[in-house]
Design a protein around this motif. Structure first.
Motif, PDB file in Angstrom:
ATOM      1  N   PHE A  27       0.841  -1.207   0.000  1.00  0.00           N
ATOM      2  CA  PHE A  27       0.000   0.000   0.000  1.00  0.00           C
ATOM      3  C   PHE A  27       0.874   1.253   0.000  1.00  0.00           C
ATOM      4  CE2 PHE A  27      -2.628   3.323   1.871  1.00  0.00           C
ATOM      5  CZ  PHE A  27      -3.845   3.127   1.242  1.00  0.00           C
ATOM      6  N   VAL A  28       0.495   2.226  -0.799  1.00  0.00           N
ATOM      7  CA  VAL A  28       1.283   3.448  -0.951  1.00  0.00           C
ATOM      8  C   VAL A  28       0.404   4.680  -0.691  1.00  0.00           C
ATOM      9  CG1 VAL A  28       2.345   4.917  -2.727  1.00  0.00           C
ATOM     10  CG2 VAL A  28       2.992   2.504  -2.557  1.00  0.00           C
ATOM     11  N   GLY A  29       0.976   5.680  -0.026  1.00  0.00           N
ATOM     12  CA  GLY A  29       0.340   7.003   0.067  1.00  0.00           C
ATOM     13  C   GLY A  29      -0.832   7.096   1.036  1.00  0.00           C
ATOM     14  N   ARG A  30      -1.592   8.197   0.902  1.00  0.00           N
ATOM     15  CA  ARG A  30      -2.822   8.437   1.665  1.00  0.00           C
ATOM     16  C   ARG A  30      -2.619   8.439   3.170  1.00  0.00           C
ATOM     17  NH1 ARG A  30      -5.525   8.101  -2.815  1.00  0.00           N
ATOM     18  NH2 ARG A  30      -5.867   6.248  -4.093  1.00  0.00           N
ATOM     19  N   LYS A  31      -1.450   8.914   3.609  1.00  0.00           N
ATOM     20  CA  LYS A  31      -1.086   8.830   5.033  1.00  0.00           C
ATOM     21  C   LYS A  31      -2.113   9.465   5.962  1.00  0.00           C
ATOM     22  CE  LYS A  31       3.669   7.797   5.815  1.00  0.00           C
ATOM     23  NZ  LYS A  31       4.464   7.975   4.582  1.00  0.00           N
ATOM     24  N   ASN A  32      -2.498  10.725   5.660  1.00  0.00           N
ATOM     25  CA  ASN A  32      -3.406  11.439   6.567  1.00  0.00           C
ATOM     26  C   ASN A  32      -4.764  10.767   6.661  1.00  0.00           C
ATOM     27  OD1 ASN A  32      -1.465  13.307   7.108  1.00  0.00           O
ATOM     28  ND2 ASN A  32      -2.117  14.689   5.442  1.00  0.00           N
ATOM     29  N   LYS A  33      -5.236  10.320   5.500  1.00  0.00           N
ATOM     30  CA  LYS A  33      -6.563   9.696   5.502  1.00  0.00           C
ATOM     31  C   LYS A  33      -6.543   8.361   6.220  1.00  0.00           C
ATOM     32  CE  LYS A  33      -8.641  12.252   1.956  1.00  0.00           C
ATOM     33  NZ  LYS A  33      -8.404  12.725   0.605  1.00  0.00           N
ATOM     34  N   VAL A  34      -5.449   7.635   6.064  1.00  0.00           N
ATOM     35  CA  VAL A  34      -5.329   6.363   6.777  1.00  0.00           C
ATOM     36  C   VAL A  34      -5.383   6.618   8.275  1.00  0.00           C
ATOM     37  CG1 VAL A  34      -3.706   4.522   7.387  1.00  0.00           C
ATOM     38  CG2 VAL A  34      -4.067   5.116   4.985  1.00  0.00           C
ATOM     39  N   LYS A  35      -4.673   7.656   8.693  1.00  0.00           N
ATOM     40  CA  LYS A  35      -4.613   7.964  10.122  1.00  0.00           C
ATOM     41  C   LYS A  35      -6.000   8.347  10.640  1.00  0.00           C
ATOM     42  CE  LYS A  35      -1.828  10.525  13.335  1.00  0.00           C
ATOM     43  NZ  LYS A  35      -1.203  11.819  13.495  1.00  0.00           N
ATOM     44  N   ARG A  36      -6.626   9.238   9.908  1.00  0.00           N
ATOM     45  CA  ARG A  36      -7.934   9.710  10.377  1.00  0.00           C
ATOM     46  C   ARG A  36      -8.961   8.585  10.381  1.00  0.00           C
ATOM     47  NH1 ARG A  36     -11.552  14.529   8.490  1.00  0.00           N
ATOM     48  NH2 ARG A  36     -13.309  14.104   9.875  1.00  0.00           N
ATOM     49  N   ALA A  37      -9.030   7.835   9.274  1.00  0.00           N
ATOM     50  CA  ALA A  37     -10.003   6.743   9.209  1.00  0.00           C
ATOM     51  C   ALA A  37      -9.702   5.710  10.292  1.00  0.00           C
ATOM     52  CB  ALA A  37      -9.993   6.099   7.823  1.00  0.00           C
ATOM     53  N   GLY A  38      -8.432   5.467  10.512  1.00  0.00           N
ATOM     54  CA  GLY A  38      -8.026   4.504  11.536  1.00  0.00           C
ATOM     55  C   GLY A  38      -8.530   4.934  12.915  1.00  0.00           C
ATOM     56  N   ASN A  39      -8.378   6.226  13.203  1.00  0.00           N
ATOM     57  CA  ASN A  39      -8.885   6.732  14.491  1.00  0.00           C
ATOM     58  C   ASN A  39     -10.392   6.579  14.596  1.00  0.00           C
ATOM     59  OD1 ASN A  39      -6.416   7.473  15.440  1.00  0.00           O
ATOM     60  ND2 ASN A  39      -6.535   9.572  14.643  1.00  0.00           N
ATOM     61  N   VAL A  40     -11.068   6.910  13.515  1.00  0.00           N
ATOM     62  CA  VAL A  40     -12.531   6.859  13.552  1.00  0.00           C
ATOM     63  C   VAL A  40     -13.023   5.432  13.788  1.00  0.00           C
ATOM     64  CG1 VAL A  40     -14.609   7.175  12.183  1.00  0.00           C
ATOM     65  CG2 VAL A  40     -12.834   8.925  12.151  1.00  0.00           C
ATOM     66  N   ILE A  41     -12.434   4.464  13.089  1.00  0.00           N
ATOM     67  CA  ILE A  41     -12.977   3.104  13.244  1.00  0.00           C
ATOM     68  C   ILE A  41     -12.535   2.431  14.538  1.00  0.00           C
ATOM     69  CG2 ILE A  41     -13.432   2.611  10.789  1.00  0.00           C
ATOM     70  CD1 ILE A  41     -10.922   0.903  10.767  1.00  0.00           C
ATOM     71  N   SER A  42     -11.789   3.145  15.349  1.00  0.00           N
ATOM     72  CA  SER A  42     -11.474   2.591  16.667  1.00  0.00           C
ATOM     73  C   SER A  42     -12.724   2.513  17.532  1.00  0.00           C
ATOM     74  CB  SER A  42     -10.444   3.460  17.387  1.00  0.00           C
ATOM     75  OG  SER A  42      -9.225   3.348  16.717  1.00  0.00           O
ATOM     76  N   GLU A  43     -13.686   3.344  17.226  1.00  0.00           N
ATOM     77  CA  GLU A  43     -14.946   3.292  17.977  1.00  0.00           C
ATOM     78  C   GLU A  43     -16.077   2.966  17.027  1.00  0.00           C
ATOM     79  OE1 GLU A  43     -15.383   6.976  20.029  1.00  0.00           O
ATOM     80  OE2 GLU A  43     -13.298   6.863  20.697  1.00  0.00           O
ATOM     81  N   LYS A  44     -17.204   2.597  17.581  1.00  0.00           N
ATOM     82  CA  LYS A  44     -18.341   2.255  16.722  1.00  0.00           C
ATOM     83  C   LYS A  44     -18.597   3.380  15.737  1.00  0.00           C
ATOM     84  CE  LYS A  44     -22.877   0.864  15.943  1.00  0.00           C
ATOM     85  NZ  LYS A  44     -22.405   0.416  14.631  1.00  0.00           N
ATOM     86  N   SER A  45     -18.591   3.040  14.456  1.00  0.00           N
ATOM     87  CA  SER A  45     -18.729   4.115  13.467  1.00  0.00           C
ATOM     88  C   SER A  45     -19.178   3.588  12.108  1.00  0.00           C
ATOM     89  CB  SER A  45     -17.397   4.845  13.314  1.00  0.00           C
ATOM     90  OG  SER A  45     -16.382   3.912  13.020  1.00  0.00           O
ATOM     91  N   ILE A  46     -19.539   4.538  11.279  1.00  0.00           N
ATOM     92  CA  ILE A  46     -19.810   4.241   9.881  1.00  0.00           C
ATOM     93  C   ILE A  46     -18.902   5.157   9.072  1.00  0.00           C
ATOM     94  CG2 ILE A  46     -21.525   4.255   8.035  1.00  0.00           C
ATOM     95  CD1 ILE A  46     -23.687   4.019  10.200  1.00  0.00           C
ATOM     96  N   VAL A  47     -18.058   4.572   8.256  1.00  0.00           N
ATOM     97  CA  VAL A  47     -17.145   5.360   7.431  1.00  0.00           C
ATOM     98  C   VAL A  47     -17.522   5.156   5.971  1.00  0.00           C
ATOM     99  CG1 VAL A  47     -14.735   5.606   6.700  1.00  0.00           C
ATOM    100  CG2 VAL A  47     -15.254   5.187   9.094  1.00  0.00           C
ATOM    101  N   ILE A  48     -17.585   6.250   5.244  1.00  0.00           N
ATOM    102  CA  ILE A  48     -17.831   6.151   3.805  1.00  0.00           C
ATOM    103  C   ILE A  48     -16.497   6.325   3.093  1.00  0.00           C
ATOM    104  CG2 ILE A  48     -18.983   7.236   1.846  1.00  0.00           C
ATOM    105  CD1 ILE A  48     -21.245   6.826   3.426  1.00  0.00           C
ATOM    106  N   VAL A  49     -16.190   5.450   2.168  1.00  0.00           N
ATOM    107  CA  VAL A  49     -14.998   5.615   1.348  1.00  0.00           C
ATOM    108  C   VAL A  49     -15.492   5.776  -0.078  1.00  0.00           C
ATOM    109  CG1 VAL A  49     -12.888   4.523   0.514  1.00  0.00           C
ATOM    110  CG2 VAL A  49     -13.587   4.201   2.888  1.00  0.00           C
ATOM    111  N   GLU A  50     -15.332   6.973  -0.634  1.00  0.00           N
ATOM    112  CA  GLU A  50     -15.844   7.155  -1.982  1.00  0.00           C
ATOM    113  C   GLU A  50     -14.784   7.730  -2.908  1.00  0.00           C
ATOM    114  OE1 GLU A  50     -18.510  10.597  -2.784  1.00  0.00           O
ATOM    115  OE2 GLU A  50     -18.874  10.574  -0.630  1.00  0.00           O
ATOM    116  N   GLY A  51     -14.858   7.351  -4.161  1.00  0.00           N
ATOM    117  CA  GLY A  51     -13.908   7.853  -5.135  1.00  0.00           C
ATOM    118  C   GLY A  51     -14.322   7.411  -6.523  1.00  0.00           C
TER     119      GLY A  51
END
Ligand SMILES: Nc1ncnc2c1ncn2[C@@H]1O[C@H](COP(=O)(O)OP(=O)(O)O)[C@@H](O)[C@H]1O
Ligand SMILES: [Mg+2]
Length: 409
Positions: A27-51
């Motif tokens: 996996f390459v790149g997207r450091k900030n988004k990985v970090k943020r999404a990682g934090n969010v899914i640490s707790e009960k959540s719904i994450v949308i990944v769109e592109g």
């Protein structure tokens, strides 16, 4: 002998399979988004990944959930759950249920094995029920999951009360916990693509149907789809928008990141130190621009080019000079097979020169009346030589990336 041995590689570095649990190191790149999404899914959540299609949305979702799993206490199924046409709440639960049963195999402590086997039996019965009814509805199971094939427009009748199925999900959650995963179970739903696999109407029905499931305690969801998924939810799905924790918009990797992706794979798949690069950097750059950086399409192109030179043993590296004539020939063949007329080709050329052009401008540039033009465009659309994006009410047309290369390079 595999064709890749010519470059002293063990396998295809341009494979289009998403990043998965086995190759997170690629996996390459997207450091900030990985970090943020990682934090969010640490707790009960719904994450949308769109592109946009092919930029790497499935890989992104896989990366964050398997990273979480590696770090500790979340369970997430290896199997991909791809939402299919006709899916409803029940089919979703049935699929989640069986993928978790499968995932837990071999992980259950002895004390709970009996309970596990009971639940496994229930999962089996549910699968069988769906299979049978699927056959009656001329509906087919898809790759290990349960679903309905693309052509049908049947919505499955409700077979089990939702409350019962939710109860099962809660029970299996207990087994997940006693097996050492005391954080949320992460479920990723792929393919929530508007206008491709289903009409937006069906997608909206599905999302409305599953809204309560998405709120069950102990489960975190990653919903992966086309650009526009979030706005579709905000506009058309009741009471889901406010519980979305993060809407992660995936942009194409930069050209340098694509080079890095390729180089990582070459190193990993090398048979020997002195491996060769099958495609030149310059060619990758051309493919990058023609596909708007959609890495899936870049890799698809690369793989096709490699196969089309397989008989030419003297070719050490596929350069732009070698690739362009091949792409042009393929496009010419395709145009002929689809009986594309001279006028239609002229329209294609005009769109290729003016990416994102609207029908009214196209009409004035080609001196074709709007009704005539729209007839030609619908033929070109059907044969997939063009596509459009909506900008408000206006359709903005583009040619497919191979046509773009063939007509402009
Ligand atoms: N961040 C990334 N780093 C390295 N390779 C990636 C990355 N994102 C996607 N890929 C590769 O690009 C291709 C398409 O990825 P995929 O996730 O299937 O895209 P999408 O779901 O958007 O169609 C696959 O070969 C995948 O391995
Ligand atoms: Mg995908």
């Amino acid at each position: 002998m595999s064709i890749f041995e010519r470059w002293r590689l063990k396998q295809n570095p341009y494979t289009t399979s998403p990043i998965d649990k086995e190759n997170l190191d690629l996996f390459v790149g997207r450091k900030n988004k990985v970090k943020r999404a990682g934090n969010v899914i640490s707790e009960k959540s719904i994450v949308i990944v769109e592109g946009k299609r092919g930029v790497g949305t499935t890989s992104f979702g896989n990366y964050i959930r398997f990273q979480k799993e590696l770090k500790g206490k979340n369970l997430t199924p290896v199997r991909e759950l791809s939402v299919g046409n006709g899916w409803n709440e029940e089919i979703l639960i049935a699929n989640v249920f069986s993928s978790l049963i499968w995932e837990l195999e071999g992980k259950i402590p002895d004390k709970y094995k009996d309970r596990y086997n009971e639940i496994k039996l229930i999962a089996h019965q549910i699968r069988e029920t769906y299979r049978n009814i699927s056959l009656q509805l001329s509906v087919v199971g898809t790759g290990g999951g349960i679903g309905i094939n693309k052509q049908t427009n049947v919505i499955m009748p409700q077979l089990y009360p939702t409350a019962t199925l939710i109860q099962h999900l809660l029970e299996i959650k207990k087994l997940v916990e006693v097996s050492g995963f005391n954080k949320d179970t992460i479920i990723q739903l792929n393919n929530l693509d508007i206008d491709v696999l289903f009409s937006s109407q069906q997608l909206i029905l599905f999302l409305n149907d599953i809204r309560d499931i998405l709120q069950i305690e102990g489960y975190t969801w990653i919903l992966v789809g086309d650009s526009g998924l979030r706005s579709c939810i905000s506009d058309k799905v009741d009471r889901l928008d406010d519980i979305i924790s993060y809407d992660c918009i995936i942009e194409p990797l930069t050209l340098d990141e694509v080079y890095l992706t390729i180089n990582k794979r070459l190193k990993k798949f090398a048979q020997k130190e002195n491996y060769l690069k099958p495609l030149s950097d310059n060619l990758i750059e051309i493919l990058y621009h023609a596909t708007n950086g959609r890495i899936r399409q870049i890799f698809g192109f690369s793989t096709r080019l490699i196969h089309s030179v397989s008989d030419h043993l003297l070719i050490e590296q596929i350069t732009t000079d070698i690739a362009l004539p091949i792409i042009k020939r393929e496009v010419e063949d395709k145009l002929r097979q689809n009986n594309i007329t001279r006028r239609e080709k002229m329209v294609l050329e005009e769109i290729a020169e003016n990416p994102g052009i609207s029908p009214s401008i196209l009409s004035s540039k080609t001196s074709l009346s709007l009704p005539n033009l729209s007839r030609l465009l619908s033929h070109l659309l059907k044969a997939r030589f063009v596509s459009f994006e909506r900008a408000g009410r206006i359709r903005r047309y583009n040619v497919s990336s191979d046509v773009l290369i063939a007509l402009t390079k």
